[in-house]
Design a protein around this motif. Structure first.
Motif, mmCIF file in Angstrom:
data_model
loop_
_atom_site.group_PDB
_atom_site.id
_atom_site.type_symbol
_atom_site.label_atom_id
_atom_site.label_comp_id
_atom_site.label_asym_id
_atom_site.label_seq_id
_atom_site.Cartn_x
_atom_site.Cartn_y
_atom_site.Cartn_z
ATOM 1 N N ARG A 39 57.168 48.737 62.635
ATOM 2 C CA ARG A 39 56.624 49.763 62.752
ATOM 3 C C ARG A 39 55.718 49.207 61.232
ATOM 4 O O ARG A 39 55.045 49.671 60.595
ATOM 5 C CB ARG A 39 57.411 50.612 62.477
ATOM 6 C CG ARG A 39 56.649 52.289 62.237
ATOM 7 C CD ARG A 39 57.823 53.237 62.256
ATOM 8 N NE ARG A 39 57.034 54.311 61.789
ATOM 9 C CZ ARG A 39 57.832 55.700 61.824
ATOM 10 N NH1 ARG A 39 58.825 55.091 60.967
ATOM 11 N NH2 ARG A 39 57.096 56.664 61.736
ATOM 12 N N THR A 40 56.429 48.854 60.508
ATOM 13 C CA THR A 40 55.749 48.437 58.709
ATOM 14 C C THR A 40 54.389 47.712 58.639
ATOM 15 O O THR A 40 53.782 47.771 58.334
ATOM 16 C CB THR A 40 56.410 47.987 57.792
ATOM 17 O OG1 THR A 40 57.959 48.933 58.145
ATOM 18 C CG2 THR A 40 56.514 47.498 56.406
ATOM 19 N N THR A 41 54.840 46.491 59.605
ATOM 20 C CA THR A 41 53.807 45.571 59.843
ATOM 21 C C THR A 41 52.269 46.482 60.275
ATOM 22 O O THR A 41 51.407 45.844 59.681
ATOM 23 C CB THR A 41 54.319 44.554 60.718
ATOM 24 O OG1 THR A 41 55.235 43.346 60.393
ATOM 25 C CG2 THR A 41 52.814 43.151 61.271
ATOM 26 N N MET A 67 51.021 52.304 69.127
ATOM 27 C CA MET A 67 50.027 51.626 69.951
ATOM 28 C C MET A 67 50.991 50.623 70.170
ATOM 29 O O MET A 67 51.796 50.404 70.759
ATOM 30 C CB MET A 67 49.515 50.277 68.015
ATOM 31 C CG MET A 67 48.756 51.480 67.103
ATOM 32 S SD MET A 67 47.562 52.151 68.167
ATOM 33 C CE MET A 67 46.865 50.532 67.652
ATOM 34 N N GLN A 68 50.091 50.041 71.409
ATOM 35 C CA GLN A 68 50.897 49.031 72.358
ATOM 36 C C GLN A 68 49.789 47.451 72.184
ATOM 37 O O GLN A 68 48.590 47.742 72.465
ATOM 38 C CB GLN A 68 50.739 49.606 73.643
ATOM 39 C CG GLN A 68 51.659 50.694 73.652
ATOM 40 C CD GLN A 68 51.441 51.007 75.517
ATOM 41 O OE1 GLN A 68 50.021 51.021 76.437
ATOM 42 N NE2 GLN A 68 52.423 52.162 75.779
ATOM 43 N N GLU A 69 51.344 47.089 72.418
ATOM 44 C CA GLU A 69 49.898 44.995 71.639
ATOM 45 C C GLU A 69 49.359 44.921 73.332
ATOM 46 O O GLU A 69 50.570 44.554 74.192
ATOM 47 C CB GLU A 69 50.447 43.950 71.264
ATOM 48 C CG GLU A 69 50.152 43.815 69.921
ATOM 49 C CD GLU A 69 50.957 42.658 69.196
ATOM 50 O OE1 GLU A 69 51.365 41.055 69.593
ATOM 51 O OE2 GLU A 69 51.882 43.307 68.448
ATOM 52 N N GLU A 70 48.233 44.447 72.881
ATOM 53 C CA GLU A 70 48.036 43.586 74.777
ATOM 54 C C GLU A 70 47.651 42.348 74.816
ATOM 55 O O GLU A 70 46.789 41.781 72.646
ATOM 56 C CB GLU A 70 47.123 44.452 75.667
ATOM 57 C CG GLU A 70 47.643 45.692 75.702
ATOM 58 C CD GLU A 70 46.129 46.121 76.127
ATOM 59 O OE1 GLU A 70 45.040 45.526 76.445
ATOM 60 O OE2 GLU A 70 46.099 47.878 76.793
ATOM 61 N N PHE A 88 41.102 52.851 72.851
ATOM 62 C CA PHE A 88 40.698 52.643 71.968
ATOM 63 C C PHE A 88 40.849 51.163 71.426
ATOM 64 O O PHE A 88 42.426 51.176 71.504
ATOM 65 C CB PHE A 88 40.662 54.125 70.726
ATOM 66 C CG PHE A 88 40.156 53.695 69.377
ATOM 67 C CD1 PHE A 88 39.145 53.110 69.034
ATOM 68 C CD2 PHE A 88 41.080 53.174 68.391
ATOM 69 C CE1 PHE A 88 38.799 53.178 67.813
ATOM 70 C CE2 PHE A 88 40.708 52.982 66.849
ATOM 71 C CZ PHE A 88 39.194 53.155 66.743
ATOM 72 N N PHE A 89 40.500 50.270 70.945
ATOM 73 C CA PHE A 89 41.575 49.332 70.543
ATOM 74 C C PHE A 89 41.148 49.098 69.232
ATOM 75 O O PHE A 89 39.657 48.661 68.355
ATOM 76 C CB PHE A 89 40.764 48.498 71.523
ATOM 77 C CG PHE A 89 40.543 48.050 72.934
ATOM 78 C CD1 PHE A 89 41.885 47.560 73.507
ATOM 79 C CD2 PHE A 89 39.516 49.071 73.535
ATOM 80 C CE1 PHE A 89 41.648 47.767 74.544
ATOM 81 C CE2 PHE A 89 40.200 49.284 75.469
ATOM 82 C CZ PHE A 89 41.229 48.241 75.702
ATOM 83 N N ILE A 90 41.655 47.880 68.292
ATOM 84 C CA ILE A 90 41.262 47.541 67.053
ATOM 85 C C ILE A 90 42.057 46.491 67.082
ATOM 86 O O ILE A 90 42.978 45.526 67.653
ATOM 87 C CB ILE A 90 42.954 48.462 66.269
ATOM 88 C CG1 ILE A 90 42.393 49.468 66.383
ATOM 89 C CG2 ILE A 90 42.593 47.330 64.662
ATOM 90 C CD1 ILE A 90 43.367 51.001 65.865
#
Length: 115
Positions: A39-41, A67-70, A88-90
């Motif tokens: 979470r901090t990262t 957020m979910q990493e893909e 939406f993607f970052i």
């Protein structure tokens, strides 16, 4: 172990066995602390995304929680022109290219958003 429920099965060694044992309290502590680090990262990363600069600290934290990493292979279509946009993607790492009618119009890198 995770849900404090009775065991669903009996496990019997069928050969000589060596295994690691982990108590529930240690297991839960590790899960919680790794979640805190993640979470901090995420919050730190999100705070540097230019599109999100106007968010408040608690909004960064809430966003980090969902957020979910893909991971995607080279050449994978993350979104396609003409489809309904529901996500939406970052970009965390790597490079993506945006195409319109098969022609590259934009390139995205770490911290860029699309969708």
């Amino acid at each position: 172990l995770m849900y404090n429920a009775p065991r669903a099965a009996t496990v019997i060694a069928a050969t000589p066995v060596t295994c690691w044992a982990l108590e529930r309290s240690s297991f839960n502590y590790i899960l919680k602390s790794s979640g805190t680090v993640k979470r901090t990262t995420y919050v730190d990363f999100l705070s540097r995304v230019s599109l999100l600069q106007n968010l408040k600290p608690d909004e960064f934290q809430r966003l980090a929680d969902v957020m979910q990493e893909e991971d995607h292979m080279d050449g994978y279509y993350i979104i396609r022109q003409g489809e309904v946009g529901e996500r939406f993607f970052i970009l965390l790492e790597g490079v993506c290219e945006a195409e319109i009618d098969g022609r590259v119009v934009c390139s995205y890198s770490k911290g860029d958003c699309f969708g």
